[in-house]
Design an enzyme around this catalytic site. Structure first.
Site, PDB file in Angstrom:
ATOM      1  CG  ASP A  55     -12.098 -56.675 120.848  1.00  0.00           C
ATOM      2  OD1 ASP A  55     -11.093 -56.549 121.570  1.00  0.00           O
ATOM      3  OD2 ASP A  55     -12.386 -55.863 119.943  1.00  0.00           O
ATOM      4  CB  SER A  56      -8.062 -60.086 123.643  1.00  0.00           C
ATOM      5  OG  SER A  56      -8.727 -60.214 124.888  1.00  0.00           O
ATOM      6  CG  ASP A  94     -13.364 -54.936 124.493  1.00  0.00           C
ATOM      7  OD1 ASP A  94     -13.345 -53.879 125.152  1.00  0.00           O
ATOM      8  OD2 ASP A  94     -12.333 -55.588 124.208  1.00  0.00           O
ATOM      9  CE  LYS A 123     -11.317 -52.575 126.569  1.00  0.00           C
ATOM     10  NZ  LYS A 123     -10.853 -52.604 125.175  1.00  0.00           N
ATOM     11  CD  GLU A 125      -9.961 -51.343 120.071  1.00  0.00           C
ATOM     12  OE1 GLU A 125      -9.456 -50.968 118.982  1.00  0.00           O
ATOM     13  OE2 GLU A 125      -9.864 -52.502 120.498  1.00  0.00           O
ATOM     14  CD  GLU A 190      -3.640 -52.901 123.757  1.00  0.00           C
ATOM     15  OE1 GLU A 190      -4.878 -52.711 123.821  1.00  0.00           O
ATOM     16  OE2 GLU A 190      -3.131 -53.914 123.262  1.00  0.00           O
TER      17      GLU A 190
HETATM   18  O1  KIV Z   1      -9.566 -57.050 124.230  1.00  0.00           O
HETATM   19  C1  KIV Z   1      -8.850 -56.944 125.236  1.00  0.00           C
HETATM   20  O2  KIV Z   1      -8.535 -57.912 125.925  1.00  0.00           O
HETATM   21  C2  KIV Z   1      -8.369 -55.621 125.584  1.00  0.00           C
HETATM   22  C3  KIV Z   1      -7.223 -55.516 126.541  1.00  0.00           C
HETATM   23  C4  KIV Z   1      -5.992 -56.017 125.923  1.00  0.00           C
HETATM   24  C5  KIV Z   1      -7.072 -54.159 127.104  1.00  0.00           C
HETATM   25  O3  KIV Z   1      -8.860 -54.647 125.091  1.00  0.00           O
END
Ligand code: KIV
Length: 272
Positions: A55-56, A94, A123, A125, A190
Site C-alpha cells: 500500500d506504499s 497489502d 499482508k 499490519e 520494518e
Molecule cells: O507497503 C509497502 O510497500 C510495504 C513495505 C514497505 C514493506 O509494506
C-alpha cells in the site's frame, strides 16, 4: 529463468513452501514492491522470489503523504496489473487501512485480492492474532508486518525506528511468535534494530523479510522506486539507489538481487 542461487532452480511458480526451504537452507530471499505489469515482468525475470504489491503505492504512485487513503479497489487494480505478467514470483498484496477491522471484513477483502487481483498471500499490519487465525482457517495465506507500521503513523508520531527500548523489543518478539502461531507463513519487520531483527528471525521458523531491519533477516524488501532513486523526497536511510552506478533498470534489479543473495545488502550504513 535459471539462477545459480536458487534452492529450487525451476520456472514453476513459487509457493511459501519454497521460501520456507530457502530459510532452512540459509539462502536469502529477495523481495521488491511492484504496482504495474511492466515492473512486475522485469522484477520477475530477474529471479526475485517475492513481489509485494504494497500500500506504499498510496505514496509512490498516488502521491499521498501517507498510505492511509489507499482503498481496497486501488489494491485490487494494482495487484491485477502485477499478476498479469508475473509468472514465477510469489505475489503478496497489502490489505489497506481499515479493511481488516473484523475477521469477516478481513476475509471478504482478502478474498477480493486473491480472486480479482490474483494475489497468493495477503499482508496486514500489527499483531492482529484473531484476524490472522480467521483468515488462515478460511485457507488464506497471511504475511504479518511488525515494527514500523505505516498504517499507524498518526499513533506512532512519525516514521521512527521501533523496538529500541527493552520493553518494546520484548513485545515485538512476543508478537512475532504469536503471529507465527496464528498460522502466518511469513513476517515483514520494518525499521527495527538489526540485533533484535536477527534474534526474532532466529526464533521464528517462518521466513522473516526485513526493511531497515539489518542483515540478519531471511530476506530483504525495498520499495522499487526507492531502490531506483526515483521516489520524491528524502531517501530512507535503509534504502540504497541501485541505479546510480549502472545504466539500466534491468541491471539495477540484477545488482539488488545479487547483493541480497551474497549478503552485501543491507550494510551497517542501511541498518539501525
Ligand atoms: O507497503 C509497502 O510497500 C510495504 C513495505 C514497505 C514493506 O509494506
Amino acid at each position: 529463468m535459471s539462477s545459480n542461487y536458487l534452492t529450487f532452480n525451476s520456472n514453476q511458480p513459487l509457493t511459501h513452501l519454497d521460501l520456507l526451504a530457502m530459510k532452512q537452507n540459509g539462502e536469502k530471499i529477495a523481495c521488491l514492491t511492484a504496482y504495474d505489469a511492466s515492473f512486475s515482468a522485469l522484477i520477475d525475470a530477474t529471479g526475485i522470489e517475492v513481489i509485494l504489491v504494497g500500500d506504499s503505492l498510496g505514496m509512490v504512485v498516488q502521491g499521498h503523504a501517507t498510505t492511509l487513503p489507499v482503498k481496497i479497489d486501488d489494491m485490487v487494480y494494482h495487484t491485477r496489473c502485477v499478476t498479469k505478467t508475473c509468472k514465477r514470483a510469489l505475489v503478496i498484496a497489502d490489505l489497506p487501512f481499515m479493511t481488516y477491522v473484523t475477521p469477516e471484513a478481513a476475509a471478504q477483502n482478502a478474498a477480493t485480492l486473491i480472486q480479482a487481483g490474483g494475489a497468493q498471500m495477503v499482508k496486514l499490519e500489527g499483531a492482529k492474532i484473531e484476524i490472522i487465525q480467521f483468515l488462515v482457517e478460511q485457507g488464506i495465506s497471511v504475511c504479518g508486518h511488525l515494527g514500523l507500521l505505516p498504517q499507524f503513523i498518526h499513533q506512532l508520531g512519525g516514521y521512527k525506528v521501533q523496538g529500541k527500548i527493552a520493553e518494546a523489543a520484548e513485545k515485538l518478539l512476543v508478537d512475532a511468535l504469536e503471529i507465527q502461531n496464528a498460522g502466518a507463513t511469513m513476517l515483514i519487520l520494518e525499521c527495527v534494530p538489526a540485533d533484535l531483527a536477527r534474534q526474532i528471525t532466529e526464533k521464528l521458523t517462518i521466513p522473516v523479510i526485513g526493511i531497515g531491519a539489518g542483515d540478519g533477516c531471511d530476506g530483504q524488501v525495498l520499495v522499487v522506486y526507492d531502490m531506483l532513486g526515483i521516489s520524491t523526497g528524502k531517501r530512507p536511510r535503509f534504502s540504497k539507489n541501485f541505479l546510480s552506478d549502472t545504466n539500466s533498470i534491468e541491471s539495477a534489479l540484477k545488482n539488488y538481487f545479487d547483493a541480497i543473495k551474497k549478503g552485501e545488502f543491507p550494510t551497517a550504513a542501511h541498518s539501525f
